[in-house]
Design a protein around this motif. Structure first.
Motif, PDB file in Angstrom:
ATOM      1  N   GLY A   1      45.058  40.479  39.736  1.00 36.71           N
ATOM      2  CA  GLY A   1      44.769  42.189  39.483  1.00 36.71           C
ATOM      3  C   GLY A   1      45.492  42.794  37.953  1.00 36.71           C
ATOM      4  O   GLY A   1      45.753  43.706  37.952  1.00 36.71           O
ATOM      5  N   ARG A   2      45.490  41.696  37.214  1.00 42.76           N
ATOM      6  CA  ARG A   2      45.972  42.076  36.106  1.00 42.76           C
ATOM      7  C   ARG A   2      44.757  42.190  34.969  1.00 42.76           C
ATOM      8  O   ARG A   2      43.772  41.713  34.976  1.00 42.76           O
ATOM      9  N   LEU A   3      45.061  43.171  33.838  1.00 40.61           N
ATOM     10  CA  LEU A   3      44.272  43.338  32.950  1.00 40.61           C
ATOM     11  C   LEU A   3      44.794  42.891  31.582  1.00 40.61           C
ATOM     12  O   LEU A   3      46.117  43.513  31.214  1.00 40.61           O
ATOM     13  N   VAL A   4      44.267  41.893  30.872  1.00 42.26           N
ATOM     14  CA  VAL A   4      44.930  41.425  29.760  1.00 42.26           C
ATOM     15  C   VAL A   4      44.153  41.855  28.615  1.00 42.26           C
ATOM     16  O   VAL A   4      42.981  41.802  28.516  1.00 42.26           O
ATOM     17  N   LEU A   5      45.015  42.708  27.739  1.00 39.84           N
ATOM     18  CA  LEU A   5      44.530  43.399  26.667  1.00 39.84           C
ATOM     19  C   LEU A   5      44.759  42.576  25.230  1.00 39.84           C
ATOM     20  O   LEU A   5      45.764  41.910  25.147  1.00 39.84           O
ATOM     21  N   PRO A   6      43.710  42.409  24.407  1.00 41.41           N
ATOM     22  CA  PRO A   6      43.544  41.653  23.281  1.00 41.41           C
ATOM     23  C   PRO A   6      44.795  42.126  22.425  1.00 41.41           C
ATOM     24  O   PRO A   6      44.776  43.403  22.453  1.00 41.41           O
ATOM     25  N   LYS A   7      45.052  41.439  21.774  1.00 36.67           N
ATOM     26  CA  LYS A   7      46.460  41.377  20.743  1.00 36.67           C
ATOM     27  C   LYS A   7      46.040  42.680  19.917  1.00 36.67           C
ATOM     28  O   LYS A   7      46.815  43.678  19.753  1.00 36.67           O
ATOM     29  N   ALA A   8      45.124  42.895  19.328  1.00 33.44           N
ATOM     30  CA  ALA A   8      44.518  44.007  18.506  1.00 33.44           C
ATOM     31  C   ALA A   8      44.474  45.410  19.084  1.00 33.44           C
ATOM     32  O   ALA A   8      44.962  46.376  18.396  1.00 33.44           O
ATOM     33  N   LEU A   9      44.339  45.284  20.273  1.00 29.53           N
ATOM     34  CA  LEU A   9      44.407  46.698  20.900  1.00 29.53           C
ATOM     35  C   LEU A   9      45.832  46.950  21.542  1.00 29.53           C
ATOM     36  O   LEU A   9      46.070  48.266  21.263  1.00 29.53           O
ATOM     37  N   ARG A  10      46.483  46.109  21.860  1.00 31.81           N
ATOM     38  CA  ARG A  10      48.072  46.120  21.943  1.00 31.81           C
ATOM     39  C   ARG A  10      48.621  46.759  20.615  1.00 31.81           C
ATOM     40  O   ARG A  10      49.525  47.864  20.927  1.00 31.81           O
ATOM     41  N   GLU A  11      48.302  46.190  19.528  1.00 34.32           N
ATOM     42  CA  GLU A  11      48.777  46.660  18.241  1.00 34.32           C
ATOM     43  C   GLU A  11      48.379  47.985  17.898  1.00 34.32           C
ATOM     44  O   GLU A  11      49.002  48.666  17.314  1.00 34.32           O
ATOM     45  N   LYS A  12      47.060  48.134  18.371  1.00 29.83           N
ATOM     46  CA  LYS A  12      46.419  49.625  17.833  1.00 29.83           C
ATOM     47  C   LYS A  12      47.332  50.583  18.252  1.00 29.83           C
ATOM     48  O   LYS A  12      47.618  51.924  17.738  1.00 29.83           O
ATOM     49  N   ILE A  13      47.606  50.521  19.817  1.00 26.96           N
ATOM     50  CA  ILE A  13      48.458  51.845  20.148  1.00 26.96           C
ATOM     51  C   ILE A  13      50.069  51.483  20.293  1.00 26.96           C
ATOM     52  O   ILE A  13      50.728  52.335  20.594  1.00 26.96           O
ATOM     53  N   GLY A  14      50.699  50.389  19.756  1.00 25.45           N
ATOM     54  CA  GLY A  14      51.694  49.815  19.495  1.00 25.45           C
ATOM     55  C   GLY A  14      52.558  49.679  21.190  1.00 25.45           C
ATOM     56  O   GLY A  14      53.692  49.987  21.374  1.00 25.45           O
ATOM     57  N   LEU A  15      51.932  48.796  21.991  1.00 25.80           N
ATOM     58  CA  LEU A  15      52.374  48.378  22.896  1.00 25.80           C
ATOM     59  C   LEU A  15      53.354  47.103  22.935  1.00 25.80           C
ATOM     60  O   LEU A  15      52.833  46.069  22.246  1.00 25.80           O
ATOM     61  N   GLU A  16      54.491  47.288  23.114  1.00 26.60           N
ATOM     62  CA  GLU A  16      55.289  46.213  22.894  1.00 26.60           C
ATOM     63  C   GLU A  16      55.954  45.605  24.373  1.00 26.60           C
ATOM     64  O   GLU A  16      55.696  44.608  24.904  1.00 26.60           O
ATOM     65  N   SER A  17      56.605  46.477  24.818  1.00 26.52           N
ATOM     66  CA  SER A  17      57.470  46.020  26.295  1.00 26.52           C
ATOM     67  C   SER A  17      56.800  46.874  27.457  1.00 26.52           C
ATOM     68  O   SER A  17      56.615  46.183  28.554  1.00 26.52           O
ATOM     69  N   GLY A  18      56.646  48.036  27.261  1.00 28.70           N
ATOM     70  CA  GLY A  18      56.203  48.976  28.433  1.00 28.70           C
ATOM     71  C   GLY A  18      54.934  49.687  28.322  1.00 28.70           C
ATOM     72  O   GLY A  18      54.393  49.499  27.157  1.00 28.70           O
ATOM     73  N   VAL A  19      54.477  50.185  29.313  1.00 26.82           N
ATOM     74  CA  VAL A  19      53.015  50.772  29.166  1.00 26.82           C
ATOM     75  C   VAL A  19      53.092  52.098  29.994  1.00 26.82           C
ATOM     76  O   VAL A  19      53.747  52.100  31.035  1.00 26.82           O
ATOM     77  N   MET A  20      52.330  53.154  29.766  1.00 29.84           N
ATOM     78  CA  MET A  20      52.312  54.284  30.628  1.00 29.84           C
ATOM     79  C   MET A  20      50.632  54.216  31.030  1.00 29.84           C
ATOM     80  O   MET A  20      49.998  54.090  30.033  1.00 29.84           O
ATOM     81  N   CYS A  21      50.284  54.350  32.209  1.00 30.42           N
ATOM     82  CA  CYS A  21      48.925  54.518  32.576  1.00 30.42           C
ATOM     83  C   CYS A  21      49.084  55.940  32.997  1.00 30.42           C
ATOM     84  O   CYS A  21      49.775  56.700  33.771  1.00 30.42           O
ATOM     85  N   ALA A  22      47.726  56.677  32.802  1.00 23.91           N
ATOM     86  CA  ALA A  22      47.559  58.037  33.207  1.00 23.91           C
ATOM     87  C   ALA A  22      46.292  58.116  33.802  1.00 23.91           C
ATOM     88  O   ALA A  22      45.338  57.935  32.986  1.00 23.91           O
ATOM     89  N   GLY A  23      46.098  58.504  34.970  1.00 22.47           N
ATOM     90  CA  GLY A  23      44.779  58.524  35.588  1.00 22.47           C
ATOM     91  C   GLY A  23      44.000  59.997  35.434  1.00 22.47           C
ATOM     92  O   GLY A  23      44.839  61.053  35.377  1.00 22.47           O
ATOM     93  N   ASN A  24      42.571  59.941  35.353  1.00 23.82           N
ATOM     94  CA  ASN A  24      42.049  61.106  34.840  1.00 23.82           C
ATOM     95  C   ASN A  24      40.815  61.007  35.861  1.00 23.82           C
ATOM     96  O   ASN A  24      39.591  61.217  35.104  1.00 23.82           O
TER      97      ASN A  24
END
Length: 148
Positions: free
Chosen positions: A83-106
């Protein structure tokens, strides 16, 4: 990052190729340097976007801009068996994901943000105008002439 079970069910239901035991597909739109978040679409939601783009005049600036954003600056991926989404490193770096994540439903999409960026940007661009006051509780705008 873990995708909540209810949304995984939506992704499964909105993936015409999904079968029990398969990983549901989704599309992650990353956009250019102006986008500070990742936007995730079910397969059916992205099909709807593509149909809307196709209705625009071929060669128009709006169509080109939308094609670049939604078709070129996106990736198709899957939710893994846990049930996990593995994001490529380039996408994590693009938005500055390091330790936490915020998901916003729309509604039929959800956004993935760096929590600090989300806090900075959530109300950016919502300046007051004649129909909108950013200082009131947004739920007040739900009032209307709708029938129950």
């Amino acid at each position: 990052m873990s995708i909540p079970a209810p949304f995984r069910r939506v992704l499964e239901a909105c993936d015409p190729e999904w079968k029990s035991g398969d990983a549901p597909r989704l599309i992650v739109v990353y956009g250019d340097k102006r986008r500070k978040f990742l936007e995730c679409f079910s397969v059916e939601a992205m099909d709807s976007v593509e149909r809307k783009i196709a209705k625009l005049p071929r060669g128009s600036k709006k169509r080109k801009a939308l094609q670049r954003l939604y078709l070129t600056q996106s990736i198709e991926t899957t939710i893994d068996e846990t049930g996990r989404l593995v994001l490529p490193k380039a996408l994590r770096e693009k938005i500055g994901l390091e330790s936490g994540v915020m998901c916003a439903g729309n509604g039929d999409t959800f956004e993935i943000w760096n929590p600090d960026t989300y806090e900075e940007e959530i109300y950016a661009g919502l300046e007051e105008d004649e129909d909108f006051d950013p200082d009131v509780d947004p739920s007040e705008y739900l009032e209307g002439d709708e029938e129950d």
